[in-house]
Design a protein around this motif. Structure first.
Motif, PDB file in Angstrom:
ATOM      1  N   ALA A  94       3.427 -13.695  19.469  1.00  0.00           N
ATOM      2  CA  ALA A  94       4.805 -14.112  19.720  1.00  0.00           C
ATOM      3  C   ALA A  94       5.641 -13.982  18.459  1.00  0.00           C
ATOM      4  CB  ALA A  94       4.824 -15.539  20.244  1.00  0.00           C
ATOM      5  N   MET A  95       5.341 -12.956  17.676  1.00  0.00           N
ATOM      6  CA  MET A  95       6.111 -12.713  16.453  1.00  0.00           C
ATOM      7  C   MET A  95       6.427 -11.224  16.322  1.00  0.00           C
ATOM      8  SD  MET A  95       4.329 -15.012  13.493  1.00  0.00           S
ATOM      9  CE  MET A  95       2.667 -14.472  13.780  1.00  0.00           C
ATOM     10  N   ASN A  96       7.522 -10.936  15.674  1.00  0.00           N
ATOM     11  CA  ASN A  96       7.801  -9.559  15.266  1.00  0.00           C
ATOM     12  C   ASN A  96       7.021  -9.295  13.981  1.00  0.00           C
ATOM     13  OD1 ASN A  96      10.761 -10.542  16.546  1.00  0.00           O
ATOM     14  ND2 ASN A  96       9.938  -8.597  17.261  1.00  0.00           N
ATOM     15  N   VAL A  97       6.911  -8.022  13.611  1.00  0.00           N
ATOM     16  CA  VAL A  97       6.058  -7.704  12.474  1.00  0.00           C
ATOM     17  C   VAL A  97       6.787  -6.803  11.478  1.00  0.00           C
ATOM     18  CG1 VAL A  97       4.912  -5.754  13.643  1.00  0.00           C
ATOM     19  CG2 VAL A  97       3.698  -7.004  11.852  1.00  0.00           C
ATOM     20  N   MET A  98       6.513  -7.021  10.197  1.00  0.00           N
ATOM     21  CA  MET A  98       7.137  -6.231   9.129  1.00  0.00           C
ATOM     22  C   MET A  98       6.087  -5.857   8.093  1.00  0.00           C
ATOM     23  SD  MET A  98      10.693  -8.267   8.501  1.00  0.00           S
ATOM     24  CE  MET A  98      11.793  -8.392   9.930  1.00  0.00           C
ATOM     25  N   PHE A  99       6.309  -4.714   7.463  1.00  0.00           N
ATOM     26  CA  PHE A  99       5.391  -4.231   6.434  1.00  0.00           C
ATOM     27  C   PHE A  99       6.195  -3.870   5.190  1.00  0.00           C
ATOM     28  CE2 PHE A  99       3.809  -3.248  10.642  1.00  0.00           C
ATOM     29  CZ  PHE A  99       2.507  -3.713  10.605  1.00  0.00           C
ATOM     30  N   LYS A 100       5.608  -4.155   4.038  1.00  0.00           N
ATOM     31  CA  LYS A 100       6.219  -3.697   2.797  1.00  0.00           C
ATOM     32  C   LYS A 100       5.351  -2.567   2.269  1.00  0.00           C
ATOM     33  CE  LYS A 100       7.679  -5.306  -1.759  1.00  0.00           C
ATOM     34  NZ  LYS A 100       7.401  -6.378  -2.724  1.00  0.00           N
ATOM     35  N   VAL A 101       5.974  -1.402   2.159  1.00  0.00           N
ATOM     36  CA  VAL A 101       5.263  -0.198   1.763  1.00  0.00           C
ATOM     37  C   VAL A 101       6.025   0.427   0.596  1.00  0.00           C
ATOM     38  CG1 VAL A 101       4.549   2.100   2.492  1.00  0.00           C
ATOM     39  CG2 VAL A 101       4.488   0.224   4.137  1.00  0.00           C
ATOM     40  N   ASN A 102       5.365   0.577  -0.542  1.00  0.00           N
ATOM     41  CA  ASN A 102       6.028   1.177  -1.706  1.00  0.00           C
ATOM     42  C   ASN A 102       7.392   0.571  -1.990  1.00  0.00           C
ATOM     43  OD1 ASN A 102       4.200   3.019  -2.678  1.00  0.00           O
ATOM     44  ND2 ASN A 102       4.780   4.571  -1.157  1.00  0.00           N
TER      45      ASN A 102
ATOM     46  N   LEU B 277      -1.310   4.770   4.861  1.00  0.00           N
ATOM     47  CA  LEU B 277      -0.649   4.109   3.737  1.00  0.00           C
ATOM     48  C   LEU B 277      -1.567   3.055   3.119  1.00  0.00           C
ATOM     49  CD1 LEU B 277       2.846   3.773   5.426  1.00  0.00           C
ATOM     50  CD2 LEU B 277       2.395   5.048   3.320  1.00  0.00           C
ATOM     51  N   ALA B 278      -2.281   2.338   3.990  1.00  0.00           N
ATOM     52  CA  ALA B 278      -3.192   1.295   3.489  1.00  0.00           C
ATOM     53  C   ALA B 278      -4.289   1.935   2.639  1.00  0.00           C
ATOM     54  CB  ALA B 278      -3.785   0.517   4.656  1.00  0.00           C
ATOM     55  N   GLU B 279      -4.847   3.062   3.125  1.00  0.00           N
ATOM     56  CA  GLU B 279      -5.935   3.710   2.392  1.00  0.00           C
ATOM     57  C   GLU B 279      -5.473   4.273   1.054  1.00  0.00           C
ATOM     58  OE1 GLU B 279      -7.910   6.060   5.389  1.00  0.00           O
ATOM     59  OE2 GLU B 279      -8.922   4.203   5.970  1.00  0.00           O
ATOM     60  N   LYS B 280      -4.214   4.710   1.011  1.00  0.00           N
ATOM     61  CA  LYS B 280      -3.661   5.214  -0.262  1.00  0.00           C
ATOM     62  C   LYS B 280      -3.244   4.063  -1.186  1.00  0.00           C
ATOM     63  CE  LYS B 280      -0.882   8.412   1.848  1.00  0.00           C
ATOM     64  NZ  LYS B 280       0.388   9.096   1.888  1.00  0.00           N
ATOM     65  N   GLY B 281      -3.405   2.839  -0.689  1.00  0.00           N
ATOM     66  CA  GLY B 281      -3.043   1.686  -1.515  1.00  0.00           C
ATOM     67  C   GLY B 281      -1.548   1.416  -1.550  1.00  0.00           C
ATOM     68  N   GLU B 282      -0.820   1.972  -0.573  1.00  0.00           N
ATOM     69  CA  GLU B 282       0.644   1.810  -0.602  1.00  0.00           C
ATOM     70  C   GLU B 282       1.153   0.670   0.280  1.00  0.00           C
ATOM     71  OE1 GLU B 282       2.537   5.633  -0.039  1.00  0.00           O
ATOM     72  OE2 GLU B 282       1.140   6.573  -1.445  1.00  0.00           O
ATOM     73  N   LEU B 283       0.258   0.125   1.092  1.00  0.00           N
ATOM     74  CA  LEU B 283       0.653  -1.027   1.921  1.00  0.00           C
ATOM     75  C   LEU B 283       0.574  -2.276   1.059  1.00  0.00           C
ATOM     76  CD1 LEU B 283       1.320  -2.390   4.635  1.00  0.00           C
ATOM     77  CD2 LEU B 283      -1.133  -2.467   5.083  1.00  0.00           C
ATOM     78  N   GLU B 284       1.723  -2.853   0.790  1.00  0.00           N
ATOM     79  CA  GLU B 284       1.755  -3.979  -0.156  1.00  0.00           C
ATOM     80  C   GLU B 284       1.690  -5.342   0.531  1.00  0.00           C
ATOM     81  OE1 GLU B 284       4.262  -1.424  -3.448  1.00  0.00           O
ATOM     82  OE2 GLU B 284       5.317  -2.587  -1.949  1.00  0.00           O
ATOM     83  N   GLU B 285       2.413  -5.468   1.657  1.00  0.00           N
ATOM     84  CA  GLU B 285       2.435  -6.757   2.352  1.00  0.00           C
ATOM     85  C   GLU B 285       2.625  -6.511   3.851  1.00  0.00           C
ATOM     86  OE1 GLU B 285       5.146  -9.765   0.725  1.00  0.00           O
ATOM     87  OE2 GLU B 285       5.280  -8.614  -1.133  1.00  0.00           O
ATOM     88  N   ALA B 286       2.198  -7.467   4.649  1.00  0.00           N
ATOM     89  CA  ALA B 286       2.456  -7.444   6.087  1.00  0.00           C
ATOM     90  C   ALA B 286       2.666  -8.881   6.527  1.00  0.00           C
ATOM     91  CB  ALA B 286       1.271  -6.817   6.828  1.00  0.00           C
TER      92      ALA B 286
END
Ligand SMILES: *Cc1c(COP(=O)(O)O)cnc(C)c1O
Length: 359
Positions: A236-244, A289-298
């Motif tokens: 019951a939440m929207n989702v956001m990712f911080k990438v680079n 992105l996660a495997e390249k280490g670029e996914l910073e936050e979710a």
């Protein structure tokens, strides 16, 4: 246009909970509820606040058989200046009407609905808890109530509002959650009811939620119902990712619930200079992105938890850890600023905080 609201106060008020650390979510209710009926021809009528209790309903009522039900979820806060406040309540009223329109249920006058919310919250203001992080959860709901089994747009409906004092969502402060990406069930499809806040969406989501829980995950992350690869939302939440350093969030495609917390986060992030991309975002791209280490936050966003950091993501037999299973800097900042705005701890330059009455 305001609706007439008759008030019948309870003669047997309940004792307020003394231990606010045990409130939990949606388990206890205040002394009163609002209820109003609609019928074709007459429109909305008989608006009243009455003692909280069962609502007698015809056994053939549309809501039991065809799921004509929508709802909202919002909170009243005891702000630091002693006032009782809501957060962007007009957004909830507008979304309720959008949901009603999708399910062929009657809509409400915006001003009238806001007045109903104000009236019930003011009457129940002593039920707004005092401890840090607690609030009064407000649950408006609207359902079809035709007393016969024919399938068609309803001619009779009910709008009601109940209120429940709720605890701080995270008793120990915000903590990263484990999320399972669901590859079998889908929650909604474009053209369906995904953008409407309706009970049926939840009924369809329970099975996957149960499975995820059995496997040790808190919630499900939904993929789109057509390609089964684009990220939609979490439980019951929207989702956001911080990438680079930039923010990516799924665009409102019709199958995603347009969260008010989502909208507020986007506006805040942009005001802090972040680039925010609202677009299709596939699970493959995410894991690349996660495997390249670029996914910073979710993180997830919603009224109940405000902002909920994601620490683990499970997909197809693999588990990925996000930001070392710690709370990311941007996640924490969003949580801190949104809650500070809700409790009136900082200057509200956006005009989001809405004063109902003095506490
Ligand atoms: C209510 C809800 C949200 C969050 O919306 P908010 O307005 O931020 O509380 C997200 N997804 C679903 C499916 C919802 O029902």
């Amino acid at each position: 246009m305001k609706y007439e609201i008759k008030i019948e106060k309870t003669l047997t008020p309940k004792a307020k909970p003394t231990d606010e650390s045990k409130l939990g979510f949606g388990k206890i209710f205040t002394d009163h509820m609002f209820i109003m009926e609609y019928s074709e021809g007459e429109g909305w009528h008989n608006g009243r606040i009455v003692p909280f209790g069962p609502i007698p309903t015809h056994p053939a009522s549309t809501v039991f058989h065809y799921g004509a039900e929508i709802f909202e979820g919002m909170k009243a806060y005891r702000a630091v200046d002693g006032t009782i406040r809501m957060f962007r309540p007009l957004e909830n009223v507008r979304r309720l009407n959008t949901s009603a329109e999708r399910l062929c249920l009657p809509t409400l006058d915006e001003e009238g609905c806001l007045d109903i919310l104000n009236t019930i919250v003011e009457l129940e203001k002593d039920w707004v808890p005092h401890s840090e992080g607690t609030s009064l959860y407000i649950r408006p709901f609207l359902y079809g109530n035709d007393p016969h089994l024919g399938v068609h747009a309803v001619k009779n409906a009910v709008f009601a509002v109940i209120c429940s004092p709720v605890g701080a969502y995270y008793a120990q402060g915000i903590n990263p959650v484990k999320i399972a990406i669901e590859s079998e069930d889908v929650r909604a499809v474009r053209g369906g009811t995904g953008f409407a806040k309706c009970g049926g969406n939840y009924a369809a989501s329970l099975r996957a939620g149960k499975r995820a829980e059995e496997n040790g995950y808190t919630q499900v992350l939904w993929l789109d119902g057509v390609d089964r690869k684009y990220i939609e939302e979490v439980g019951a939440m929207n989702v956001m990712f911080k990438v680079n350093g930039k923010i990516i969030t799924p665009m409102l495609s019709g199958s995603i619930l347009p969260g008010i917390t989502r909208k507020s986060c986007i506006e805040l992030l942009k005001s802090w200079g972040f680039e925010v991309e609202e677009r299709l975002f596939s699970v493959d791209e995410l894991f690349d992105l996660a495997e390249k280490g670029e996914l910073e936050e979710a993180w997830g966003t919603g009224t109940a938890a405000v902002v909920s950091p994601i620490g683990k993501l499970y997909y197809n037999g693999k588990e990925y850890t996000v930001s070392n299973n710690l709370i990311g800097e941007t996640t924490q900042k969003l949580y801190d600023v949104l809650t500070a705005l809700q409790w009136g701890k900082i200057k509200d330059e956006f005009g989001w905080s809405y004063v109902v009455c003095n506490g």
